[in-house]
Design a protein around this motif. Sequence first.
Motif, PDB file in Angstrom:
ATOM      1  N   PHE A   1      -1.988  12.540   0.829  1.00  6.00           N
ATOM      2  CA  PHE A   1      -0.788  11.717   0.600  1.00  6.00           C
ATOM      3  C   PHE A   1      -0.057  11.447   1.908  1.00  6.00           C
ATOM      4  CE2 PHE A   1       3.892  11.918  -0.022  1.00  6.00           C
ATOM      5  CZ  PHE A   1       4.051  10.628  -0.494  1.00  6.00           C
TER       6      PHE A   1
ATOM      7  N   ARG B   1      -1.762   8.913   3.974  1.00  7.77           N
ATOM      8  CA  ARG B   1      -1.557   7.541   3.492  1.00  7.77           C
ATOM      9  C   ARG B   1      -0.209   6.999   3.950  1.00  7.77           C
ATOM     10  NH1 ARG B   1      -2.911   6.403  -2.685  1.00  7.77           N
ATOM     11  NH2 ARG B   1      -2.589   4.273  -1.993  1.00  7.77           N
TER      12      ARG B   1
ATOM     13  N   ARG C   1       0.835  -1.194   0.000  1.00  6.41           N
ATOM     14  CA  ARG C   1       0.000   0.000   0.000  1.00  6.41           C
ATOM     15  C   ARG C   1       0.881   1.259   0.000  1.00  6.41           C
ATOM     16  NH1 ARG C   1      -3.343   2.384   5.041  1.00  6.41           N
ATOM     17  NH2 ARG C   1      -3.293   4.407   4.079  1.00  6.41           N
ATOM     18  N   ASN C   2       1.955   1.196   0.789  1.00  7.47           N
ATOM     19  CA  ASN C   2       2.859   2.343   0.858  1.00  7.47           C
ATOM     20  C   ASN C   2       3.582   2.561  -0.454  1.00  7.47           C
ATOM     21  OD1 ASN C   2       2.214   2.832   3.505  1.00  7.47           O
ATOM     22  ND2 ASN C   2       3.814   1.485   4.298  1.00  7.47           N
TER      23      ASN C   2
ATOM     24  N   ILE D   1       2.501   1.853  -3.389  1.00 11.68           N
ATOM     25  CA  ILE D   1       1.564   2.440  -4.346  1.00 11.68           C
ATOM     26  C   ILE D   1       1.321   3.913  -4.025  1.00 11.68           C
ATOM     27  CG2 ILE D   1      -0.841   2.379  -5.115  1.00 11.68           C
ATOM     28  CD1 ILE D   1      -0.597  -0.701  -4.897  1.00 11.68           C
ATOM     29  N   ALA D   2       1.266   4.232  -2.726  1.00 13.46           N
ATOM     30  CA  ALA D   2       1.073   5.639  -2.353  1.00 13.46           C
ATOM     31  C   ALA D   2       2.211   6.497  -2.895  1.00 13.46           C
ATOM     32  CB  ALA D   2       0.991   5.757  -0.828  1.00 13.46           C
ATOM     33  N   VAL D   3       3.445   6.008  -2.741  1.00 16.11           N
ATOM     34  CA  VAL D   3       4.600   6.775  -3.231  1.00 16.11           C
ATOM     35  C   VAL D   3       4.584   6.828  -4.761  1.00 16.11           C
ATOM     36  CG1 VAL D   3       7.120   6.888  -3.309  1.00 16.11           C
ATOM     37  CG2 VAL D   3       5.986   6.215  -1.199  1.00 16.11           C
TER      38      VAL D   3
END
Lengths: 258, 338
Positions: free
Chosen positions: B97, B100, A2-3, A5-7
């Motif tokens: 962002f 997240r 998930r991280n 994809i966030a980046v």
Amino acid sequence: MRNVIAVAGKELRHYFHSPIAYLVMTVWAALCGVIFYILTAAFVSQALRMQMMGGMGAPPMSINEFIVRPMLQGILMVVLLFLLPLVTMRLYAEEKRSGTIELLLTSPLTDMQIILGKFLGALVLYSVLVAITFLYLAVLFFYGNPNARPLIANALGLLLFGAALLALGMWFSTFTKNQIIAGVLSMVIFLLLFIADWPQNFSSSAPVKVLAYMSLSNHLDNFAKGVIDLGDVVYYLSGVALGIFLTARSVDALKGRA
Amino acid sequence: MIEVAGLTKRYGPTLAVSDVSFEARKGEVLGFLGPNGAGKTTTMRVITGYLPPSEGKIRVAGYDVVDEPLEAKRRIGYLPESPPVYPDMTVIEYLAFVARIKGVARKDIKTRVQEASEKCAVTDVARRQIGKLSKGYRQRVGLAQALIHNPEVLILDEPTAGLDPKQIIETRELIRGLAGQHTVVLSTHILPEVSKTCERVVVISQGKIVAQGAPDELTHRLQGFETVLITIEGPAAEVMEKLHRVGGVQMVEPRDAADSRTTFEVQAEKGRDVRAELARAVVESRWNLLELKTSGMSLEDIFLKLTTKDVSEDSVARNQPSALLEGLHAEADRSEQH
């Protein structure tokens, strides 16, 4: 994940909020178009000439061999050497310059998640470029009958080639706060890697052979012919792994200093 | 909540922070005070896990920042000296962002972004690009970013730097409002900030802690005598002699003279209030007593005393703030008026 994809999403947002994505896509599409036009026109005139000479016994000219292969191997590859640094140069340099690297490194993310996210973002933009190229090639299916299977190898080769450049370019971007320096450095190193097999033409000593093996262009040969060779796949994937590993080392060193 | 024990940080051969130990209790606002280059930012960067310590143990909410960095980072909100914002993003995009990557659950992101932007008063610019915002707004977006995951610990590096006086007041109020729910560590080189926002102060100079405690406590501990300012109309030389003879008085010095009026600074033994006796002495001699007040050692004096080597004890005691500190006073006064 998930991280990561966030980046990656953040990186893509930067590309499309700034002129970079549009610049790279426009340049790429235009060059692809020109090269595609020239190669196709040459192919058509050549084919006509052969027909007039009544070369009935000769085998028919292969579209793959005369258009797709020179397009990928000869020309677009060189374009990528100069275009991909524009994509990777900002990945770390910009974060270092603006201080946002401090936000990323103090968030509950591992260094690897950040690196993979950045790489993935750049890779997605690059995939769009590859897709543009194959839009052109798709035209061939309307007017001729190219062999579809080699195109898969061609696409895979182009993707792997670019991925290796992106990973290495990301590493160069960790060196400096200045995007331009990161970009120029990438271009120079890419170019050197590209011509590393040239000494092979006049020597066959061991170091020259090693150099030739390292050459970026050597390993695209098979892909361009439509052949997927495991050795070549491994070569480009090792390039990706090396780039990611070196980036991780470099980010580590970054933290040791200020 | 935050325990720093024996923290040392070297950059190559340079020693940035040397054997720093302190603690911040749950819900308190701890001020980190020191001149520029004293090691405040380095200390904060080590606490947030941005830099590894050369030596020492740092625990945040019970997690060691070196051994369990992710757990510690999850509980820290950090505002670096320059807000870490992406100029090409809008405020909402940016906060979403950050939420997240700080591990806020997907379904809570919207409400957290909303809450943080309301708390930091950036809702009216929520859809604007951060690059086009003023410095004050950008700073507040940075603060919203630090609050977004509702962390137990907030580390704020010079949160009011570069703001105008009105914004400074608002930011200080905001920070005071955060105390209780969050443990706040803030750094500053501006003195009034500390006395206005912090319950406890750690004074750091040249990488070492030189004092810590409540602002009043520090004043009390460092001042070895009581100071009284007295203005008298009368013959200066005689007055001075008379004042000297009052019990407990150790030193008398003229500070100001206009016409026949003179202001003296009188230093007396620690813990002894000599005002009544001074007044009686003056009145008995039939001079006119115009003004009489105690003068405590201000935080500025303490700060100077602790962090400056070449300023002599004497000039500190005499309450002579440097031009720089006068400037800070003026700034503080200005902000008070708003």
